[in-house]
Design an enzyme around this catalytic site. Structure first.
Site: not given
Lengths: 697, 697
Positions: A409, A478, A503
């Site tokens: 999501h 996140h 990342e």
């Protein structure tokens, strides 16, 4: 009124006495007094000062403040010694052992009372403000919290700048006195970024000149904005600085209310900081009646290839999506959309083959073509797959192979839109049997003006957890607020990012020391979904000439599964790379993610971390050791193993010439019989690591 | 790129020509040109200037603006003449007759295009900006709209100050040139109030020195912040001023998009302003497939007694409610809670006895003890009745008597909280058969920083209407944004408050002229739930010594049912008062609220209004006439009646010495045979009125 005056008089007769309490072992001492009508405390450790006299208080925006005019009404001292078992954790059982002092303060001018509660543990303390419901205190708006931490002198600190919207920075290591000079160089860019000048984020790790390791943070952040610390770099005083909302307000309070705990972990040894359970202990026990559905998760995912730019989340090459109107079935796919049925099947096959629990798929749903940076509110509906993602086929396929798909999501920080779609989004997960969701908050928040760490958003993350609980779903959030031990109370909040994760290796790089600092900072609050496991560290493998690289050796990537605690761990690389290095991948397959015990063998923030952990319910142990940009020798003493047992260790070590820049994929694997008496020397290359799996023979 | 340059060249060859169009009858003329790369228009009426050359444009916050650098790419002129039937309305059928000019503009420096669309009616015009989806124009943020209305000279205006959160002000009447001097005296207090200095609200009514009546407003306000008009009182130039959000931004736009229409109604007669359907015609036809469930509503309610302070919305004398935790069943009632089962039954009985459709009940649900002014988000859940309000019993009781209960959703402006409870709140209404809801937005908006009239809230009101549509519920929104004719498109948005209504008679008073101005201002946008019908105007009747009074005669209260158009009309007084004056109440019982036809017999803003209307589907007519603080004689010409018919009129007139201060309850009722040839002189006391019901004999 008369009654109140009587109380006030009584009160002032008490105030002459300062109160002093000690931790159960007598090592940590706290003194509290009301001086010139202001609450003041100080802390020492074995009679050495840790905090000098520091003021306590809270400024109110719409009425008189809780900063002065106080007298002491009463004191209360409690003792507690209890044990509890976390649902998932680093250890099987945690001891909660403290001395508590509650100071009841009256502000006679406003006929109101508050309390300040201190808990002293053997490794530090927590303190919080409590606002009982009373005739003259029902609602107020916080202007600022005025909690001081007055250090006796300068200290070395591992810090990131205060920011209301991101913690995704490399750490700067400096003396506190050097922070002002270094502040503006301490951060790079982020999709949502609101630097708070002069402040630092918590958990804030420091080492004093007289050898104390101190960690400042907060515990149980509920219904309140996240804490930063404002630094007076001349006086070495830290003061609480709360995240404001768009109007500059710092919290709308209804009594009864208490703030989160302000925590300080204190030790002479860095390892004790990592071993501390203080933050968890200051959270409330869970009220969940059943937690069987909360399980550790090791997963692969369709993710890293989009992060580095090899694939896309988006399906089509358009840049203007109207959800529900844009007809994707009539659009040409861009050919780079990774979340397609056939490709995801390969990930399911891989997870099944290697015994991994789940597969995360990002970019499965409509809206990614223009999802970012537009302050677009209706950006995703969380239920409509792209035409090439057959959710029914894939869930059946995964189910047949005993693998779970992990929902994604991404909200694009349109929290209002996410809340509007809660019910349909979670019903969709129920329908297809999703048991975990990764949430994301990239970009500026909607409601516009709110910040990632302001009160409304802290409440929003809580609403997500509550909604997920209704559906027995685990959440991995996140770009959310820093963790504060709430996974004790809400164990389905299984992990979070909330720091600079893997990342960023593709977005500018994580300093080699980064993961030696995170356990002392971000992870003090709770598990991080750091997403380790990148075997193909140099990106010119994909893009000739690309200078980006993951700043570790391959072996260090393995070690992170032990050093970076999380019951949710990703094997983040593209599966092809695991198939290229099956012997190294064996460690990721074997490593546990939930533990009976944890031993911090050796650690120094910014330098190295060496940890041994025992797998939950098994006589298996895993060791992880990492170093910063320095090559390093780690001496591993296996005395953490039960005496008398014979074990086989598989050691994954850096190759002789391994180096995070020049030779990252050089590793060496060997087996060795070990006992509790074994001592082993591991040589780590620059930004290298060592990982060991140990089984009973 | 080449293609674009070609277009740009073509374009500039066209720009030398100014374009001119006329209304279908040739009376209104518009000239458009691009002058020095800036779009400019002017308007005249029978060759007299109405607007001098006025600039058009829009400033962009995050990119180049749409204010200059334009060339004309193309023109298009269309003609339309159609008729349509409103679901509910002042007339049975509306003619939509206009000349349209679309100007396609190119901004070659940014390789993008916009259009400006003008529609000229015989009584004025509308214009709007259109932003087609295109390669270089997908998303932008509005800094300000730069639409000018350059008046030729000073004018008399009936105005309220610009405010982002309320329109609940008395009107100030002055020359435009006097506005700066009078601005700070033009408003009193409100629960949520954000004055926008130097701006005025729309609909803005004015009369020029050369005898034009002009009305400035907007039509079809969707996905955009509400319009204000910034006044340059030296040059007599009005410029659009949009409502900002908390960050000062004025709209997040995704193409294709068009702004609302900016409207100017023009006439030499004040009556024509009231007769204009220009704003409605500029709204889109409804797409609702079925509108049978949208019906006019005449209702009584448990309301006025709380407004004046005789009863309370709240149930208990507490000031700190935690919904779901506060156990009301254990609380002592305060004894003033009006929304209790027995009392509401009396209202149902009364409605049934007198043939009224519904009963509104405010204060029926938990949370009113601390609902206001706390920026409390979880303030109501919209489904939990107070212990003394038996919703099941009452809905059955009402149903048996063929009366509907009207739901009340006060949000306390916590719009996020309301949206979170949409589904449960409307499911509750379905369960108990509620067909209409009154919504309320008292206090400052949550999301904090948003305003009642900012884009996010405009979208919120729309979300309410959409949600209500799903449940076939009619909405009467209070403290919401000004209406802009959207009841054509969304006919379940049956009415709104959105102006200073009767409640303010208890909060400081409505000037006697107030209701002679509202039809020229607020009601230009749509029906107002003004809540007339207060018979006991002097509040010392309840509270000896209380100086508050409703500033009208009783007869004027009757006349308002005709002069203040709404298909939803309240008989707002306590029912006891209607039982005291049954002969006067007969008019309220009889008066229609939905109409086949409307004749504006005579009107002048701030002075008087005299209107005749024909009941929908019946040969019954009703006349209402009101005056300001001046006693006045109104000559009523019955030529609106069909020729040849014989009718009986019941005339409710002010008593001889009736006066809104000294003798408000003096009235006289008599019957009289009338035909289309009848002429009648009505004498109105100060702030008095006349009401006439007319039936075919």
């Amino acid at each position: 009124m008369k009654k109140w005056i009587a109380i006030a008089l009584t009160m002032f007769t008490v105030t002459t006495n300062a109160q002093k309490i000690e931790s159960p072992d007598g090592v940590v001492q706290l003194t509290f007094e009301v001086k010139d009508s202001i609450p003041v405390y100080s802390v020492s450790y074995k009679n050495q000062p840790v905090l000098l006299k520091s003021k306590l208080g809270l400024e109110v925006d719409n009425g008189p403040s809780f900063t002065e005019g106080f007298g002491i009404k009463d004191f209360k001292v409690n003792h507690a010694d209890e044990a509890w078992q976390p649902v998932l954790g680093e250890v099987k059982q945690i001891r909660n052992h403290y001395t508590e002092l509650i100071v009841y303060l009256a502000q006679p001018a406003y006929q109101r009372e508050i309390a300040i509660r201190f808990r002293l543990f053997n490794d530090g303390l927590g303190l919080r403000y409590e606002f009982p419901e009373q005739a003259n205190l029902n609602y107020f708006v916080v202007k600022e919290e005025a909690t001081e931490f007055a250090l006796p002198g300068d200290a070395k600190a591992w810090w990131i700048p205060g920011d209301y919207d991101t913690q995704e920075y490399n750490y700067t290591t400096s003396k506190l006195s050097e922070v002002p000079r270094l502040f503006d160089k301490s951060y790079d860019g982020n999709a949502s970024q609101t630097i708070a000048p002069g402040t630092l984020q918590t958990p804030l790790m420091m080492k004093t000149d007289n050898g104390f390791y101190l960690n400042f943070h907060e515990a149980a952040l509920i219904d309140y904005p996240a804490l930063h610390l404002s630094l007076d770099a001349d006086r070495f005083v830290l003061t609480s600085h709360l995240t404001p909302d768009g109007q500059g307000k710092k919290g709308y309070i209804q009594t009864p209310f208490h703030t989160p705990w302000r925590t300080i972990i204190i030790s002479k040894k860095a390892e004790d900081i990592l071993a501390s359970r203080l933050v968890l202990n200051l959270n409330e026990p869970t009220k969940y009646e059943n937690t069987d559905w909360i399980k550790p998760v090791k997963y692969v995912g369709v993710w890293w290839e989009m992060i580095m730019g090899k694939s896309t989340w988006s399906y089509a090459n358009i840049n203007n999506v109207h959800l529900g109107k844009t007809d994707y079935s009539k659009l040409q796919t861009n050919g780079t959309h990774a979340a397609n049925t056939n490709y995801v099947k390969k990930y399911i096959d891989f997870a099944a083959k290697h015994g991994l629990d789940g597969v995360l798929v990002e970019g499965w749903n409509e809206g990614w073509e223009d999802w970012f940076g537009k302050s677009k509110e209706y950006v995703f509906d969380f239920v409509t797959p792209y035409p090439d993602f057959d959710v029914k086929t894939l869930t059946n396929y995964a189910k047949a192979k005993n693998v779970q798909l992990i929902m994604h999501h991404e909200t694009s920080s349109a929290a209002t839109n996410y809340e509007r779609h809660f019910d349909t989004a979670f019903a969709f997960m129920d329908k297809y049997g999703y048991k975990a969701v990764k949430t994301g908050y990239v970009g500026n928040i909607i409601p516009r003006g709110e910040h990632h760490y302001s009160q409304w958003m802290v409440q929003h993350y809580q609403r997500v957890i509550d909604k997920a609980l209704q559906h027995k779903v685990m959440v991995n959030s996140h770009e959310s607020v820093h963790l504060t031990g709430l996974h004790r109370t809400y164990p389905n909040w299984i992990a979070a990012e909330a720091a600079r994760g893997t990342e960023y290796e593709a977005f500018g790089g994580n300093n080699p020391e980064h993961t030696t600092i995170l356990p002392f900072t971000r992870l003090i609050g709770g598990p991080m979904d750091y997403t380790p496991g990148i075997f193909q560290t140099q990106l010119d493998y994909y893009f000739p000439g690309d200078k980006r690289f993951v700043q570790t050796t391959l072996t260090k990537q393995l070690a992170l599964y032990v050093t970076m605690y999380s019951p949710l761990q990703m094997a983040a690389d593209i599966i092809d790379n695991y198939e290229r290095f099956p012997d190294a991948f064996q460690f990721i397959k074997d490593v546990a993610v939930d533990w009976d015990d944890t031993k911090i063998l050796s650690a120094e923030p910014g330098d190295h971390v060496l940890i041994a952990r025992k797998a939950k319910g098994k006589d298996e142990w895993f060791v992880g050791g990492i170093t910063d940009e320095q090559a390093r020798t780690l001496n591993i003493d296996f005395s953490f193993l039960p005496a008398g047992g014979n074990y086989e260790a598989t050691i994954y070590e850096d190759g002789k010439n391994a180096d995070y820049i020049t030779n990252p994929q050089s590793y060496h694997i060997y087996k060795k019989k070990v006992t509790s008496k074994t001592k082993l020397v591991a040589r780590l290359g620059r930004s290298g690591g060592v990982a060991i799996s140990i089984r009973k023979i």
